[in-house]
Scaffold this motif. Structure first.
Motif, PDB file in Angstrom:
ATOM      1  N   SER A 115      -0.884  -4.662  12.741  1.00 16.54           N
ATOM      2  CA  SER A 115       0.305  -5.430  12.382  1.00 16.54           C
ATOM      3  C   SER A 115       1.585  -4.831  12.940  1.00 16.54           C
ATOM      4  O   SER A 115       2.550  -5.561  13.200  1.00 16.54           O
ATOM      5  CB  SER A 115       0.421  -5.532  10.856  1.00 16.54           C
ATOM      6  OG  SER A 115      -0.688  -6.201  10.306  1.00 16.54           O
ATOM      7  N   ALA A 116       1.656  -3.513  13.118  1.00 18.28           N
ATOM      8  CA  ALA A 116       2.894  -2.884  13.564  1.00 18.28           C
ATOM      9  C   ALA A 116       3.344  -3.397  14.934  1.00 18.28           C
ATOM     10  O   ALA A 116       4.502  -3.820  15.086  1.00 18.28           O
ATOM     11  CB  ALA A 116       2.761  -1.367  13.552  1.00 18.28           C
ATOM     12  N   ARG A 157       5.990   2.128   9.531  1.00 16.58           N
ATOM     13  CA  ARG A 157       6.472   1.801  10.874  1.00 16.58           C
ATOM     14  C   ARG A 157       7.439   0.611  10.825  1.00 16.58           C
ATOM     15  O   ARG A 157       8.388   0.556  11.604  1.00 16.58           O
ATOM     16  CB  ARG A 157       5.299   1.487  11.798  1.00 16.58           C
ATOM     17  CG  ARG A 157       4.228   2.564  11.906  1.00 16.58           C
ATOM     18  CD  ARG A 157       4.698   3.803  12.667  1.00 16.58           C
ATOM     19  NE  ARG A 157       5.568   4.699  11.920  1.00 16.58           N
ATOM     20  CZ  ARG A 157       5.147   5.641  11.079  1.00 16.58           C
ATOM     21  NH1 ARG A 157       3.854   5.805  10.849  1.00 16.58           N
ATOM     22  NH2 ARG A 157       6.017   6.424  10.461  1.00 16.58           N
ATOM     23  N   VAL A 158       7.207  -0.322   9.906  1.00 13.87           N
ATOM     24  CA  VAL A 158       8.128  -1.444   9.735  1.00 13.87           C
ATOM     25  C   VAL A 158       9.491  -0.932   9.270  1.00 13.87           C
ATOM     26  O   VAL A 158      10.540  -1.355   9.769  1.00 13.87           O
ATOM     27  CB  VAL A 158       7.550  -2.474   8.741  1.00 13.87           C
ATOM     28  CG1 VAL A 158       8.598  -3.521   8.347  1.00 13.87           C
ATOM     29  CG2 VAL A 158       6.332  -3.161   9.348  1.00 13.87           C
ATOM     30  N   VAL A 159       9.472  -0.001   8.319  1.00 10.35           N
ATOM     31  CA  VAL A 159      10.730   0.600   7.851  1.00 10.35           C
ATOM     32  C   VAL A 159      11.420   1.323   9.006  1.00 10.35           C
ATOM     33  O   VAL A 159      12.644   1.230   9.174  1.00 10.35           O
ATOM     34  CB  VAL A 159      10.458   1.563   6.678  1.00 10.35           C
ATOM     35  CG1 VAL A 159      11.731   2.319   6.299  1.00 10.35           C
ATOM     36  CG2 VAL A 159       9.918   0.791   5.479  1.00 10.35           C
ATOM     37  N   ASP A 186      14.677   0.469   2.716  1.00  6.44           N
ATOM     38  CA  ASP A 186      14.923  -0.964   2.475  1.00  6.44           C
ATOM     39  C   ASP A 186      13.601  -1.649   2.154  1.00  6.44           C
ATOM     40  O   ASP A 186      13.098  -2.479   2.915  1.00  6.44           O
ATOM     41  CB  ASP A 186      15.589  -1.587   3.694  1.00  6.44           C
ATOM     42  CG  ASP A 186      16.207  -2.953   3.380  1.00  6.44           C
ATOM     43  OD1 ASP A 186      16.196  -3.346   2.194  1.00  6.44           O
ATOM     44  OD2 ASP A 186      16.692  -3.610   4.314  1.00  6.44           O
ATOM     45  N   VAL A 187      13.046  -1.270   1.006  1.00  8.83           N
ATOM     46  CA  VAL A 187      11.746  -1.770   0.566  1.00  8.83           C
ATOM     47  C   VAL A 187      11.852  -2.193  -0.896  1.00  8.83           C
ATOM     48  O   VAL A 187      12.378  -1.449  -1.729  1.00  8.83           O
ATOM     49  CB  VAL A 187      10.646  -0.685   0.690  1.00  8.83           C
ATOM     50  CG1 VAL A 187       9.292  -1.242   0.246  1.00  8.83           C
ATOM     51  CG2 VAL A 187      10.569  -0.148   2.111  1.00  8.83           C
ATOM     52  N   ALA A 188      11.347  -3.374  -1.199  1.00 10.78           N
ATOM     53  CA  ALA A 188      11.215  -3.820  -2.585  1.00 10.78           C
ATOM     54  C   ALA A 188       9.732  -4.007  -2.874  1.00 10.78           C
ATOM     55  O   ALA A 188       8.996  -4.554  -2.044  1.00 10.78           O
ATOM     56  CB  ALA A 188      11.958  -5.131  -2.815  1.00 10.78           C
ATOM     57  N   ILE A 189       9.288  -3.531  -4.042  1.00  5.72           N
ATOM     58  CA  ILE A 189       7.873  -3.604  -4.398  1.00  5.72           C
ATOM     59  C   ILE A 189       7.700  -4.397  -5.690  1.00  5.72           C
ATOM     60  O   ILE A 189       8.376  -4.122  -6.690  1.00  5.72           O
ATOM     61  CB  ILE A 189       7.265  -2.202  -4.569  1.00  5.72           C
ATOM     62  CG1 ILE A 189       7.357  -1.417  -3.253  1.00  5.72           C
ATOM     63  CG2 ILE A 189       5.804  -2.297  -5.026  1.00  5.72           C
ATOM     64  CD1 ILE A 189       6.823   0.000  -3.338  1.00  5.72           C
ATOM     65  N   VAL A 190       6.798  -5.359  -5.640  1.00  2.00           N
ATOM     66  CA  VAL A 190       6.365  -6.076  -6.842  1.00  2.00           C
ATOM     67  C   VAL A 190       4.947  -5.610  -7.126  1.00  2.00           C
ATOM     68  O   VAL A 190       4.021  -5.881  -6.353  1.00  2.00           O
ATOM     69  CB  VAL A 190       6.413  -7.604  -6.642  1.00  2.00           C
ATOM     70  CG1 VAL A 190       5.955  -8.318  -7.908  1.00  2.00           C
ATOM     71  CG2 VAL A 190       7.817  -8.054  -6.244  1.00  2.00           C
ATOM     72  N   TRP A 191       4.770  -4.864  -8.226  1.00  2.00           N
ATOM     73  CA  TRP A 191       3.487  -4.245  -8.536  1.00  2.00           C
ATOM     74  C   TRP A 191       2.527  -5.272  -9.120  1.00  2.00           C
ATOM     75  O   TRP A 191       2.934  -6.217  -9.813  1.00  2.00           O
ATOM     76  CB  TRP A 191       3.679  -3.101  -9.518  1.00  2.00           C
ATOM     77  CG  TRP A 191       4.652  -2.073  -9.054  1.00  2.00           C
ATOM     78  CD1 TRP A 191       5.962  -1.961  -9.407  1.00  2.00           C
ATOM     79  CD2 TRP A 191       4.398  -1.004  -8.132  1.00  2.00           C
ATOM     80  NE1 TRP A 191       6.548  -0.897  -8.771  1.00  2.00           N
ATOM     81  CE2 TRP A 191       5.614  -0.283  -7.983  1.00  2.00           C
ATOM     82  CE3 TRP A 191       3.267  -0.579  -7.432  1.00  2.00           C
ATOM     83  CZ2 TRP A 191       5.722   0.831  -7.151  1.00  2.00           C
ATOM     84  CZ3 TRP A 191       3.376   0.537  -6.618  1.00  2.00           C
ATOM     85  CH2 TRP A 191       4.580   1.227  -6.478  1.00  2.00           C
ATOM     86  N   ALA A 192       1.240  -5.066  -8.875  1.00  2.00           N
ATOM     87  CA  ALA A 192       0.222  -5.979  -9.394  1.00  2.00           C
ATOM     88  C   ALA A 192       0.234  -6.037 -10.914  1.00  2.00           C
ATOM     89  O   ALA A 192       0.039  -7.100 -11.505  1.00  2.00           O
ATOM     90  CB  ALA A 192      -1.158  -5.570  -8.885  1.00  2.00           C
TER      91      ALA A 192
END
Length: 290
Positions: A115-116, A157-159, A186-192
């Motif tokens: 994906s990178a 790698r996206v960051v 610059d990351v937001a996480i929605v946990w399971a």
């Protein structure tokens, strides 16, 4: 088609696969270099193509046959004789080719490290890109098992590319990743667990005009999707994933997609079929959701 292998997504009923007019470009990428548990993701793209030949092509929700909009499957990428870095470069170049044709690339993995370079290629064309990552794992390690190219490092790698990132469904996270998050990337996480308890607030406001969506199949609960290299309990269900993707399509323009980490298992063709159906639903939502 040779030896019973399907080469066009949706075949044999796939008459709308003219590369000159196709809106969706499927890129089968059997890349497998850094898996660390169960091997077999290199067989994922062909398993998805084979299962796609058994799908009904009418979508009852959309009241159409999305494939009629034009879906062309590029030849299976051949990584013979390449090291990991060269294979990643070849994958990114294949996506650039599809973008140059005005097509929306949908890459089939293969391990998640692919994906990178794909995201990098899409980012070149869409500098305002946001990435939505639906997965069980954060994939935010700087490197894993000695390589920064690892499938466990793809979102790091996206960051590094400076792309805003939204991760959904995460339920496996390392201490290193937890420390990294304290540096305010610059990351937001929605946990399971937040989704399971009805506590999740998805920050859709993070989405810009253009979005790339990467779906690792281990985002699903292993009861629904057992054929992945690292199955994690407590995942998302079929309709949760579909609803997430549909809402993304309603809020932004999806300009690239991938579905990765299918690890086909003998006797578990239901998993191959789920992956193929997911790809088809993504195509339908992308093209026909308003």
């Amino acid at each position: 088609m040779e030896d019973g292998l399907i080469s066009q997504f949706g075949a044999p009923d796939a008459p709308h696969c003219n590369p000159a007019t196709a809106r969706i470009a499927i890129i089968p990428a059997p890349l497998e270099y850094s898996v660390c548990y169960m091997e077999g993701t290199r067989m994922g793209p062909q398993a998805i193509l084979n299962a796609s030949s058994q799908m009904e092509l009418y979508d009852e929700e959309l009241d159409c046959c999305p494939i009629e909009a034009g879906v062309y499957t590029y030849p299976m990428l051949d990584y013979h004789g390449m090291d990991h870095a060269a294979a990643l470069q070849a994958t990114g170049d294949a996506v650039r080719q599809a973008l140059a044709q005005g097509q929306i690339p949908l890459t089939l993995g293969g391990e998640h490290s692919l994906s990178a370079p794909v995201i990098a290629a899409v980012h070149e064309q869409y500098p305002d890109l946001t990435v939505v990552h639906i997965d069980a794992h954060g994939d935010l390690r700087d490197e894993y098992e000695g390589t920064p190219l690892s499938h466990a490092s793809i979102e790091r790698r996206v960051v590094d590319m400076g792309i805003p990132l939204l991760e959904i469904g995460i339920r496996s996270f390392s201490p290193e990743e937890a420390e990294f998050m304290k540096t305010q990337p610059d990351v937001a996480i929605v946990w399971a667990y937040q989704i399971a308890k009805g506590l999740a607030r998805i920050p859709w406001e993070r989405l810009g005009q253009h979005t790339y969506v990467t779906i690792d199949l281990d985002a699903f609960d292993p009861g629904e999707m057992p054929a992945v290299g690292t199955p994690e309990p407590g995942g998302l269900n079929w309709y949760q994933v579909l609803n997430l993707f549909k809402e993304i399509c309603q809020r932004t323009t999806v300009v690239g997609m991938d579905v990765v980490e299918l690890c086909p298992m003998e006797g578990q063709t239901r998993a191959d079929f789920l992956a193929a159906k997911l790809v088809y639903k993504m195509i339908g939502y992308r093209l026909f959701t308003k």
